[in-house]
Design a protein around this motif. Structure first.
Motif, mmCIF file in Angstrom:
data_model
loop_
_atom_site.group_PDB
_atom_site.id
_atom_site.type_symbol
_atom_site.label_atom_id
_atom_site.label_comp_id
_atom_site.label_asym_id
_atom_site.label_seq_id
_atom_site.Cartn_x
_atom_site.Cartn_y
_atom_site.Cartn_z
ATOM 1 N N LEU A 195 8.966 -19.783 30.525
ATOM 2 C CA LEU A 195 10.198 -19.327 31.165
ATOM 3 C C LEU A 195 9.955 -19.041 32.650
ATOM 4 C CD1 LEU A 195 13.174 -18.543 30.770
ATOM 5 C CD2 LEU A 195 12.409 -16.228 30.245
ATOM 6 N N ALA A 196 8.820 -18.433 32.952
ATOM 7 C CA ALA A 196 8.495 -18.116 34.345
ATOM 8 C C ALA A 196 8.367 -19.394 35.179
ATOM 9 C CB ALA A 196 7.195 -17.317 34.419
ATOM 10 N N LEU A 197 7.779 -20.426 34.592
ATOM 11 C CA LEU A 197 7.621 -21.691 35.316
ATOM 12 C C LEU A 197 8.981 -22.306 35.620
ATOM 13 C CD1 LEU A 197 5.300 -23.548 36.293
ATOM 14 C CD2 LEU A 197 5.574 -24.820 34.170
ATOM 15 N N GLU A 198 9.880 -22.263 34.654
ATOM 16 C CA GLU A 198 11.202 -22.870 34.817
ATOM 17 C C GLU A 198 12.074 -22.058 35.777
ATOM 18 O OE1 GLU A 198 13.237 -26.183 34.175
ATOM 19 O OE2 GLU A 198 11.243 -25.810 33.371
ATOM 20 N N VAL A 199 12.108 -20.738 35.585
ATOM 21 C CA VAL A 199 12.916 -19.877 36.455
ATOM 22 C C VAL A 199 12.346 -19.874 37.870
ATOM 23 C CG1 VAL A 199 13.698 -17.501 36.857
ATOM 24 C CG2 VAL A 199 13.665 -18.431 34.542
ATOM 25 N N GLY A 200 11.026 -19.951 37.977
ATOM 26 C CA GLY A 200 10.392 -19.985 39.296
ATOM 27 C C GLY A 200 10.804 -21.191 40.117
ATOM 28 N N LYS A 201 11.033 -22.323 39.458
ATOM 29 C CA LYS A 201 11.474 -23.528 40.175
ATOM 30 C C LYS A 201 12.838 -23.321 40.819
ATOM 31 C CE LYS A 201 9.181 -26.729 36.998
ATOM 32 N NZ LYS A 201 9.427 -27.770 35.964
ATOM 33 N N ILE A 202 13.659 -22.476 40.205
ATOM 34 C CA ILE A 202 15.018 -22.268 40.702
ATOM 35 C C ILE A 202 15.059 -21.224 41.813
ATOM 36 C CG2 ILE A 202 17.386 -21.671 40.056
ATOM 37 C CD1 ILE A 202 16.637 -22.357 37.154
ATOM 38 N N PHE A 203 14.498 -20.061 41.531
ATOM 39 C CA PHE A 203 14.679 -18.928 42.430
ATOM 40 C C PHE A 203 13.461 -18.612 43.309
ATOM 41 C CE2 PHE A 203 17.314 -17.934 38.593
ATOM 42 C CZ PHE A 203 18.545 -18.152 39.195
ATOM 43 N N PHE A 204 12.302 -19.169 42.956
ATOM 44 C CA PHE A 204 11.084 -18.884 43.730
ATOM 45 C C PHE A 204 10.342 -20.179 44.023
ATOM 46 C CE2 PHE A 204 11.952 -15.450 40.675
ATOM 47 C CZ PHE A 204 12.201 -14.399 41.547
ATOM 48 N N ASP A 205 11.068 -21.177 44.517
ATOM 49 C CA ASP A 205 10.464 -22.489 44.737
ATOM 50 C C ASP A 205 9.409 -22.499 45.837
ATOM 51 O OD1 ASP A 205 12.360 -21.980 46.630
ATOM 52 O OD2 ASP A 205 13.280 -23.967 46.611
ATOM 53 N N ASP A 206 9.312 -21.402 46.589
ATOM 54 C CA ASP A 206 8.291 -21.325 47.632
ATOM 55 C C ASP A 206 6.975 -20.769 47.096
ATOM 56 O OD1 ASP A 206 9.567 -18.895 47.153
ATOM 57 O OD2 ASP A 206 9.028 -18.086 49.116
ATOM 58 N N ARG A 207 6.941 -20.347 45.838
ATOM 59 C CA ARG A 207 5.728 -19.788 45.251
ATOM 60 C C ARG A 207 5.046 -20.815 44.350
ATOM 61 N NH1 ARG A 207 7.601 -13.893 42.902
ATOM 62 N NH2 ARG A 207 9.018 -13.295 44.604
ATOM 63 N N ASP A 208 3.722 -20.864 44.396
ATOM 64 C CA ASP A 208 2.999 -21.736 43.476
ATOM 65 C C ASP A 208 2.323 -20.941 42.359
ATOM 66 O OD1 ASP A 208 1.090 -20.579 45.057
ATOM 67 O OD2 ASP A 208 0.465 -22.414 46.036
ATOM 68 N N VAL A 209 2.375 -19.612 42.439
ATOM 69 C CA VAL A 209 1.926 -18.743 41.343
ATOM 70 C C VAL A 209 3.059 -17.763 41.053
ATOM 71 C CG1 VAL A 209 0.262 -17.037 40.547
ATOM 72 C CG2 VAL A 209 -0.502 -18.922 42.006
ATOM 73 N N ILE A 210 3.540 -17.767 39.820
ATOM 74 C CA ILE A 210 4.689 -16.927 39.489
ATOM 75 C C ILE A 210 4.435 -16.186 38.172
ATOM 76 C CG2 ILE A 210 5.831 -18.914 38.413
ATOM 77 C CD1 ILE A 210 7.620 -16.007 40.172
ATOM 78 N N ALA A 211 4.710 -14.896 38.172
ATOM 79 C CA ALA A 211 4.520 -14.063 36.983
ATOM 80 C C ALA A 211 5.849 -13.836 36.275
ATOM 81 C CB ALA A 211 3.904 -12.721 37.377
ATOM 82 N N TYR A 212 5.806 -13.812 34.965
ATOM 83 C CA TYR A 212 7.009 -13.515 34.187
ATOM 84 C C TYR A 212 7.581 -12.156 34.577
ATOM 85 C CZ TYR A 212 9.834 -12.296 30.091
ATOM 86 O OH TYR A 212 10.852 -11.903 29.255
ATOM 87 N N SER A 213 6.699 -11.213 34.848
ATOM 88 C CA SER A 213 7.134 -9.845 35.161
ATOM 89 C C SER A 213 7.840 -9.747 36.511
ATOM 90 C CB SER A 213 5.934 -8.894 35.148
ATOM 91 O OG SER A 213 4.951 -9.308 36.087
ATOM 92 N N SER A 214 7.748 -10.789 37.337
ATOM 93 C CA SER A 214 8.367 -10.744 38.667
ATOM 94 C C SER A 214 9.686 -11.514 38.745
ATOM 95 C CB SER A 214 7.391 -11.310 39.715
ATOM 96 O OG SER A 214 7.212 -12.709 39.539
ATOM 97 N N LEU A 215 10.180 -12.005 37.618
ATOM 98 C CA LEU A 215 11.387 -12.834 37.630
ATOM 99 C C LEU A 215 12.642 -12.031 37.923
ATOM 100 C CD1 LEU A 215 10.730 -15.153 34.549
ATOM 101 C CD2 LEU A 215 10.277 -15.621 36.965
ATOM 102 N N GLY A 216 12.641 -10.762 37.572
ATOM 103 C CA GLY A 216 13.784 -9.908 37.868
ATOM 104 C C GLY A 216 15.074 -10.424 37.276
ATOM 105 N N ILE A 217 16.134 -10.349 38.088
ATOM 106 C CA ILE A 217 17.464 -10.732 37.605
ATOM 107 C C ILE A 217 17.581 -12.243 37.380
ATOM 108 C CG2 ILE A 217 18.573 -11.107 39.852
ATOM 109 C CD1 ILE A 217 20.961 -9.503 38.704
ATOM 110 N N GLY A 218 16.672 -13.001 37.983
ATOM 111 C CA GLY A 218 16.680 -14.446 37.771
ATOM 112 C C GLY A 218 16.519 -14.813 36.315
ATOM 113 N N ARG A 219 15.749 -14.003 35.574
ATOM 114 C CA ARG A 219 15.547 -14.248 34.152
ATOM 115 C C ARG A 219 16.858 -14.116 33.379
ATOM 116 N NH1 ARG A 219 11.654 -10.362 32.893
ATOM 117 N NH2 ARG A 219 13.040 -9.044 31.663
ATOM 118 N N LEU A 220 17.704 -13.176 33.772
ATOM 119 C CA LEU A 220 18.994 -12.986 33.106
ATOM 120 C C LEU A 220 19.957 -14.117 33.451
ATOM 121 C CD1 LEU A 220 19.476 -9.142 33.664
ATOM 122 C CD2 LEU A 220 18.664 -10.296 31.596
ATOM 123 N N ILE A 221 19.994 -14.471 34.727
ATOM 124 C CA ILE A 221 20.909 -15.533 35.170
ATOM 125 C C ILE A 221 20.583 -16.846 34.472
ATOM 126 C CG2 ILE A 221 21.595 -16.937 37.167
ATOM 127 C CD1 ILE A 221 21.254 -14.401 38.867
#
Length: 362
Positions: free
Chosen positions: A238-264
């Motif tokens: 989920l973090a990999l998929e959500v990261g592509k949408i809302f954090f496309d500038d990051r190459d390392v993304i944590a599930y715990s940092s998804l915030g409201i993006g996870r809900l959206i």
């Protein structure tokens, strides 16, 4: 079954030590790996030796040795020498290949277990029983890394990652599809998110330096029990998929940092469209120009601080106020107010999510 490349590396090492040429053949006499010598003249003798009761034999100046896997004959090691020490070299080579088969079989069993664990294909009692047989500690701090690669580089990078992790016997490297590599890391008592990010960054830098390609790594939350590893894996996905949408500038993304993006990400598209209509009315959100979007994003980055935002944008405070007033007239939202700012921020994220979903459906 051991790969031919592993067999080749093994006999190359023995030749470097003994100076004698070796070959590994199947029981039908087909050469699977050879050093520089010519073994064609004894190919017909291999099947006869395989059917015999002897474990070793000398034929035409070559010494033959059998390699078994659970009493099943798998390989014939041939050494092109009858020197006094050739017998010992051949026996050592056969012994080494037999040990490699045991190690690879164990790795295959573990790999199969880990894949089924990740995919929730095991009953709870099976998890603990099989973990005990495979000597896997059931209670340990672990985190799951999901490494996304370019499709054409996946198999190469998988081997790179396995080589990097070869000395970490408590970690596991596997794959369940053609797009990503999974690493299950066992963590020390004091390892936290910062340590996880450092190890992920080190992997990214190593692969980029070696292969010249970029990766993305996502990881789930830290779990304390083997049965929870599949949850950490799902979180990493989920973090990999959500990261592509809302954090496309990051190459390392944590599930715990998804915030409201996870809900959206979990909202149905019709509901998103309804929300956007309510927020922006009849206005098309795509009509915001780059200057307006840059101003909004910088304003949010600076926690709605007008002075700091104008300073970072190199514009006069009054200019920024003018832009915010103009935005308020257009949308009816004054993002200097916390409630309107939250609504606007969520709306922009929803628009981004909708665009991504539309593109991915094509």
């Amino acid at each position: 079954m051991i790969s031919n490349q592993i067999l080749q590396n093994t006999i190359d090492g023995f030749k470097e030590i003994s100076k004698a040429d070796l070959a590994v053949m199947d029981i039908e006499g087909k050469a699977l790996a050879t050093t520089s010598g010519d073994f064609s003249e004894i190919e017909n003798a291999v099947p006869k030796f395989a059917e015999s009761d002897a474990d070793s034999q000398v034929v035409k100046g070559f010494q033959f040795f059998k390699v078994f896997d659970d009493k099943q004959l798998e390989y014939i090691v041939v050494i092109n020498s009858t020197e006094d020490d050739a017998y010992m070299v051949g026996k050592l080579a056969a012994f080494q290949i037999q040990n490699l088969m045991v190690a690879y079989k164990e790795r295959f069993d573990k790999d199969n277990f880990i894949k089924n664990l990740l995919l929730d294909n095991l009953l709870l009692v099976d998890i603990y029983n099989r973990a005990k047989k495979l000597r896997i500690e059931p209670e340990a701090r672990r985190a799951v890394f999901l490494v996304e690669t370019e499709h054409e580089h996946e198999s190469i990078i998988l081997e790179d990652v396995r080589n990097l992790w070869s000395g970490k016997v408590k970690d596991f490297v596997t794959t369940v599809d053609e797009k990503s590599i999974i690493i299950i890391r066992e963590l020390g008592d004091k390892e936290d998110d910062e340590a996880i990010v450092r190890s992920a960054r080190a992997l990214l830098d190593t692969v980029k330096a070696k292969r010249g390609c970029s990766l993305r790594i996502a990881y789930g939350t830290i779990v304390d029990d083997l049965r929870e590893v599949s949850r950490s894996f799902k979180e990493a996905k989920l973090a990999l998929e959500v990261g592509k949408i809302f954090f496309d500038d990051r190459d390392v993304i944590a599930y715990s940092s998804l915030g409201i993006g996870r809900l959206i990400y979990q909202l149905p598209i019709p509901l998103c469209k309804m929300f956007i209509r309510e927020v922006f009315g009849g206005m098309n959100s795509e009509k915001f120009d780059e200057e307006t979007l840059a101003t909004i994003n910088k304003f949010f980055e600076n926690s709605l601080n007008v002075s700091e935002t104008s300073r970072q944008l190199y514009i006069h405070r009054n200019t920024l106020v003018y832009r915010l007033d103009k935005l308020q007239k257009t949308t009816g939202l004054d993002i200097r107010k916390f409630e309107d700012a939250i609504t606007f921020k969520i709306a922009l994220m929803v628009v981004k999510y909708m665009k991504y979903m539309e593109t991915s459906d094509i």
